[in-house]
Design an enzyme around this catalytic site. Structure first.
Site, short mmCIF file in Angstrom:
data_model
loop_
_atom_site.label_atom_id
_atom_site.label_comp_id
_atom_site.label_asym_id
_atom_site.label_seq_id
_atom_site.Cartn_x
_atom_site.Cartn_y
_atom_site.Cartn_z
N SER A 1 -21.67 -36.87 4.51
CA SER A 1 -22.52 -36.00 3.69
C SER A 1 -21.85 -34.66 3.42
O SER A 1 -22.49 -33.60 3.46
CB SER A 1 -23.88 -35.79 4.36
OG SER A 1 -24.85 -35.40 3.42
N LYS B 1 -28.86 -43.30 3.82
CA LYS B 1 -28.47 -41.90 3.71
C LYS B 1 -29.43 -41.00 4.50
O LYS B 1 -30.63 -41.21 4.48
CB LYS B 1 -28.47 -41.46 2.24
CG LYS B 1 -27.87 -40.09 2.00
CD LYS B 1 -26.38 -40.10 2.14
CE LYS B 1 -25.80 -38.70 2.14
NZ LYS B 1 -26.09 -37.93 3.38
N SER C 1 -29.92 -33.75 1.52
CA SER C 1 -28.75 -34.56 1.17
C SER C 1 -29.08 -35.94 0.63
O SER C 1 -28.16 -36.67 0.23
CB SER C 1 -27.81 -34.67 2.38
OG SER C 1 -27.10 -33.48 2.57
N LYS D 1 -27.56 -36.68 -2.66
CA LYS D 1 -26.23 -37.26 -2.86
C LYS D 1 -26.29 -38.73 -3.28
O LYS D 1 -25.28 -39.28 -3.75
CB LYS D 1 -25.40 -37.09 -1.59
CG LYS D 1 -25.11 -35.63 -1.24
CD LYS D 1 -24.23 -35.53 0.00
CE LYS D 1 -23.85 -34.09 0.32
NZ LYS D 1 -24.92 -33.35 1.02
#
Length: 389
Positions: A106, A209, A46, A49
């Site tokens: 997420s 993140k 992720s 992203k």
């Protein structure tokens, strides 16, 4: 609870082979203070992203999107697994909520919503754009196959590239940086907590993140302020959430200590089993890594934002500046022109009945500048067009 931190002992000595790659760098200068296996290919999960949001911020900055716009949820997006908001096909979500859903929770379904709305309904086209922009800003060993980081053997990156991408977001779109520091977010009566535990346990942490898949294991980009310094740590392939959080925290502490003491950068390479190498890598000798990163940092953070790529929003716009690519007497002829525009310009136009028996082929929701660029691109490709307001 975090394990005791120590400033001058490498986190590798505490955690051994419990992660695959790590890096800590100064976000304001691009100076890498410590790196371990930073150029080895890994699955970014992720952390992908970050690029999805980078392109979303670019659309906001250039007027192709606004925070109050609503994005359409396709059946494909609604089917995304496993982490998701559970949006239903045909529903809509506000852009600002979509950004929070991706940055905080997420959500894979919302990442796909952004991708499809930004690139004419095709996540594959958006992934191509992601990789193209990655090359523009110096991410030489990154390939994106989707907007979320869901498992794909061709979906690769490195700690170095993830660091550069994160710094590019920080430098190009500081007005949106706060989204990465949101600790929790409530949507439709349900509260979602950020998986980056350093936001609540590490003094000065302001982002950024987390990532996880079974293949990638646990990853984290964490950023923090201390005094006048702003550092970033990247951890890829950690065995569990505790390892990724503790290694990231220890690297940040070590980085701040190195800045205070004036210590020289450290480059360390340890053996990790290779992942399936489907991306063509450009190997860099360890002795040149610091220079190479500094040059890439300048590329990633100093050059202009991504060039116009036809990523216009057409699904939820009904006015504003646009470009018309002709009017046709039959709908089938108009659809042929839509395919022609898509093939040559990479733009998803719409067919609009005029009420007088004609069918116009149009793209809506552009800024004046973008519309002019698109018209010029159409002319260069032999397609007649004009700008309307």
């Amino acid at each position: 609870m975090l394990i005791p931190l120590f400033s001058l002992v490498l986190c590798a000595s505490a955690f051994g082979a419990q992660y695959r790659a790590a890096l800590v760098a100064d976000m304001d200068t691009g100076r890498v203070l410590y790196q371990e296996n930073a150029n080895e290919l890994n699955y970014p999960a992720s952390l992908t992203k970050i690029m999805t949001l980078y392109l979303t911020f670019d659309a906001l900055e250039h007027g192709r999107l606004s925070l109050d716009d609503y994005l359409i949820v396709s059946q494909s997006a609604a089917n995304a697994e496993p982490v998701k908001l559970g949006l239903t096909a045909g529903s809509k979500i506000r852009v600002e909520d979509a950004i929070k859903a991706v940055a905080v929770y997420s959500a894979n379904d919302v990442a796909r919503v952004l991708a499809e709305n930004l690139k004419g309904g095709q996540e594959e086209s958006f992934a191509d754009l992601m990789t193209r922009v990655a090359r523009e800003i110096g991410l030489n060993n990154t390939n994106f196959e989707n907007s979320s980081g869901l498992p794909n053997d061709d979906h690769m990156s490195t700690a170095r590239d993830i660091a550069l991408l994160s710094m590019a977001v920080y430098k190009h779109f500081p007005q949106y940086w706060h989204f990465f520091g949101i600790k929790s977010w409530t949507y439709n009566g349900k509260t979602y907590t950020n998986g980056n535990r350093l936001l609540t346990s590490f003094n000065g942490c302001d982002g950024m993140k987390t990532g996880y898949t079974q293949k990638s294991k646990y990853s984290l980009v964490a950023t923090a302020h201390r005094g006048n310094s702003h550092l970033m740590s990247v951890v890829l392939g950690a065995e569990n959430k505790d390892v990724r959080a503790n290694v990231a925290a220890q690297m940040l502490n070590r980085g701040f200590s190195m800045l205070n003491s004036g210590a020289q950068p450290v480059v360390k390479n340890t053996y990790v089993p290779p992942v399936q190498k489907t991306v063509t890598q450009q190997p860099t000798p360890a002795t040149q890594q610091a220079t190479t990163f500094a040059m890439a940092y300048n590329t990633a953070t100093s050059q202009a934002m991504p060039k116009y790529t036809g990523a216009a929003i057409t699904q939820n716009k009904t006015g504003g500046t646009g470009v018309q690519f002709g009017a046709f007497s039959t709908e089938s002829a108009a659809q042929t022109q839509v395919a022609n525009v898509k093939s040559k310009l990479g733009v998803n136009a719409v067919v609009e009945p005029t009420g007088t028996g004609l069918y116009r082929v149009r793209v809506y929701g552009l800024t004046d500048t973008t519309a002019g660029q698109l018209k010029s691109q159409a002319t260069a490709n032999g397609i007649d067009s004009y700008v309307f307001h």
